[in-house]
Design an enzyme around this catalytic site. Structure first.
Site: not given
Ligand code: PLI
Length: 461
Positions: A125-126, A383
Site C-alpha cells: 500500500f502506498t 490505482r
Molecule cells: O489514510 P490513512 O493514513 O488513515 O491510512 C493509510 C492506509 C493504510 N493502509 C491501507 C490499506 C489504506 O487503505 C490506507 C489509506 N487508504 C486510503 C487513503 C485510500 O484512499 O484507500
C-alpha cells in the site's frame, strides 16, 4: 426476506445536498486540476467515489459521543473508551492513538525496521511502503499470483503465498525480517480478503522463525464478512468472533480509523508486546502527541470507539459489502472490465482492458478517472502506475500488473440509486472508449506522487 442486496439498515436523519455541474464546468475543473482527480474541489463532484477514507457518515450515537469529549491533555476518559474497544473487539493489549493510519505506520516502521531489513506483505500500500522505505526497509510482495490478475476468480485473493514467504526467509534470513505486514482486506488488489486458514498458516510459519505479524487492520470488518460468507466453518460465527480470531494470529496492528472504525479522522497502533509499546510511546510524543491522545481530540476517540462497536454489527457490514457488489455486478453484466470478485470497499475498473490502446506509461487509469469525471461528475481514483511510484533503488517507474480505477464507496453515505447513476455513467463512457487519448506527466513530486502529480492529454493516435 431474501433480497439479493440488503437495504440500508439505517434511516437518514441529516442530509448534505450534492452539487450538479455542467460538462463545461467539469472540463475547466479537470484542466485546472492537471487531470488529477485528487486536485478537484469536492463541490465540483457530483458523486464522490474518490475514497472510502474519512468519508463515512457517523451515526447519531457517534455524534452524541462527540459531546462528551474529554479534552484533557492527558488521561482523557475517551482514550480509555478507545482502549476498551480495541481490547474487547480486536484483542490487542496496548493502543497508541494516532492522527490517522499513516501515523501508526510511521511509528511501527521506526520502532521495528532497521536499514536493510525486508518487510514482506500481501501487496504494497502506498503510505505503508513509503514508511517502510523511509526507515531503510525493503518491501517484498508475497501475495498469491491470482491477486495480480483482475480476472482470476479466487475467493481469497488477498492470501499470502507461503512459498514466496518461505523463499524470502531462506534467501535473506529470518533476522532480516522484523515482521510480516498482513493487510485485511488488500486495498490495491481490489479490496480482496484473506482467509482465516491462510492467517493461521502464516502464523505457524512465522512462529518457527520468531517473525512477528503486524496486521494492516484498515478494512478488517469487511474481511471478516467475507470469511463468514465464503470460508467453511465460519457461517455460524459472529463478526466479533471472526475479528477476534483473525487478530489472535497477530502481534499488533496499524489501523486507519477513517475506514472500518466509521469515523472521519483517526487511527491507532495496537500492540501486545510491552517493550514495543514502550518504544512506541517514545516516538508518539515526538510525532503525534501524548500516548493518551496521539494526535486525536478526545471527542474523536469517543466517536471512533463507538464506531468500532457499530462496525461489527452484521446488518451494517452485510449492507456495506452488498451495496459495493450491486455496483460491480451491474458493470460486469454490461461487459465493463472490472476486478473480480468484487471486493469490500470499491469496484475497480480494469483500465488495461477498458483502454487497451493506451500504453501503461501514458497513464490509462489516470486518464480514465479524469474522463469519467468529465463525462458524469463521478469522482474516482487512479490505482495503477501513478500510485505505484518509482523504484526506490533504480528510480524507474514501478509497472504494476494492475492498472485500475477505483470507484470507492463511502460507508453509509450513498444509496442504491446513486450506484445506478454511477453504473450508467461508466457503461456509457465504455461505449465511447476509443475516443480517449493517453496522458503525459508534467509535474511529478518525489514521493507519493499520485496525490499531487499533474498531467496533460496527448494527441489521440
Ligand atoms: O489514510 P490513512 O493514513 O488513515 O491510512 C493509510 C492506509 C493504510 N493502509 C491501507 C490499506 C489504506 O487503505 C490506507 C489509506 N487508504 C486510503 C487513503 C485510500 O484512499 O484507500
Amino acid at each position: 426476506m431474501g433480497h439479493k442486496y440488503a437495504a440500508e439498515p439505517f434511516k437518514i436523519k441529516s442530509v448534505e445536498p450534492i452539487h450538479m455541474t455542467t460538462r463545461e464546468e467539469r472540463e475547466a475543473a479537470i484542466e485546472r486540476a492537471g487531470y488529477n482527480t485528487f486536485l478537484l474541489k469536492s463541490k465540483e463532484c457530483y458523486i464522490d467515489l474518490l475514497t472510502d477514507s474519512g468519508t463515512n457518515a457517523m451515526s447519531d450515537n457517534q455524534w452524541a459521543g462527540l459531546m462528551i469529549g474529554d479534552e484533557a491533555y492527558s488521561g482523557s476518559v475517551n482514550f480509555y473508551a478507545l482502549e476498551k474497544a480495541v481490547r474487547e473487539l480486536y484483542g490487542f493489549k496496548y493502543v497508541v492513538p494516532t492522527h490517522q493510519g499513516r501515523g501508526a505506520e510511521n511509528i511501527l516502521s521506526r520502532i521495528a525496521i532497521k536499514k536493510g531489513d525486508y518487510v514482506p506483505g500481501n501487496m504494497y500500500f502506498t503510505t505503508t511502503r513509503t514508511h517502510q522505505e523511509m526507515n531503510g526497509g525493503i518491501f517484498e510482495d508475497v501475495i498469491i499470483n491470482e491477486a495480480h490478475d483482475p480476472q482470476a476468480e479466487h475467493p481469497f485473493k488477498g492470501n499470502i503465498d507461503l512459498k514466496k514467504l518461505q523463499a524470502l526467509i531462506d534467501r535473506v534470513g529470518a533476522d532480516k525480517i522484523p515482521y510480516v505486514c498482513l493487510a485485511v482486506t488488500v486495498n490495491l488488489a481490489g479490496g480482496q480478503p484473506v482467509a482465516m486458514q491462510n492467517m493461521r498458516e502464516v502464523r505457524a510459519l512465522t512462529n518457527k522463525y520468531g517473525i512477528k505479524i503486524m496486521f494492516d487492520a484498515t478494512r478488517c470488518i469487511e474481511n471478516a464478512f467475507f470469511i463468514k460468507e465464503r470460508e467453511e466453518g465460519y457461517q455460524n460465527k459472529t463478526i466479533p468472533e471472526i475479528v477476534k480470531e483473525m487478530f489472535s494470529y497477530g502481534d499488533g496492528a496499524t489501523m486507519s480509523g477513517k475506514k472500518d472504525c466509521l469515523v472521519n479522522i483517526g487511527g491507532f497502533l495496537a500492540l501486545n508486546d510491552e517493550k514495543m509499546y514502550q518504544k512506541a510511546t517514545q516516538i508518539v510524543v515526538v510525532f503525534e502527541g501524548m500516548p493518551s491522545y496521539g494526535g486525536m481530540a478526545g471527542r474523536d476517540m469517543e466517536a471512533m470507539a463507538r464506531g468500532m462497536y457499530e462496525s461489527v454489527d452484521y446488518y451494517y457490514i452485510k449492507h456495506r459489502v452488498e451495496q459495493v457488489r450491486y455496483l460491480g455486478e451491474q458493470l460486469d453484466k454490461a461487459g465493463v472490465p472490472i476486478v473480480k470478485p468484487v471486493g469490500g470497499h470499491a469496484v475497480f475498473l480494469d483500465a488495461r482492458r477498458f483502454l487497451p490502446h493506451i500504453p501503461q506509461d501514458q497513464f490509462p487509469a489516470q486518464m480514465l478517472a479524469a474522463k469519467l469525471y468529465v463525462h458524469s461528475g463521478v469522482r474516482s481514483m487512479e490505482r495503477g502506475i501513478v500510485s505505484a511510484g518509482r523504484d526506490a533503488a533504480t528510480g524507474e517507474h514501478h509497472y504494476p500488473k494492475l492498472e485500475l480505477v477505483r470507484l470507492t464507496i463511502p460507508r453509509r453515505v450513498y444509496t442504491y440509486a446513486h450506484m445506478d447513476v454511477v453504473a450508467d455513467a461508466v457503461i456509457s463512457l465504455y461505449q465511447k472508449r476509443d475516443s480517449i487519448p493517453g496522458l503525459e506527466m508534467v509535474y511529478e513530486p518525489p514521493v507519493l506522487r499520485f496525490f499531487t502529480a499533474r498531467f496533460k492529454p496527448l494527441p489521440l493516435k
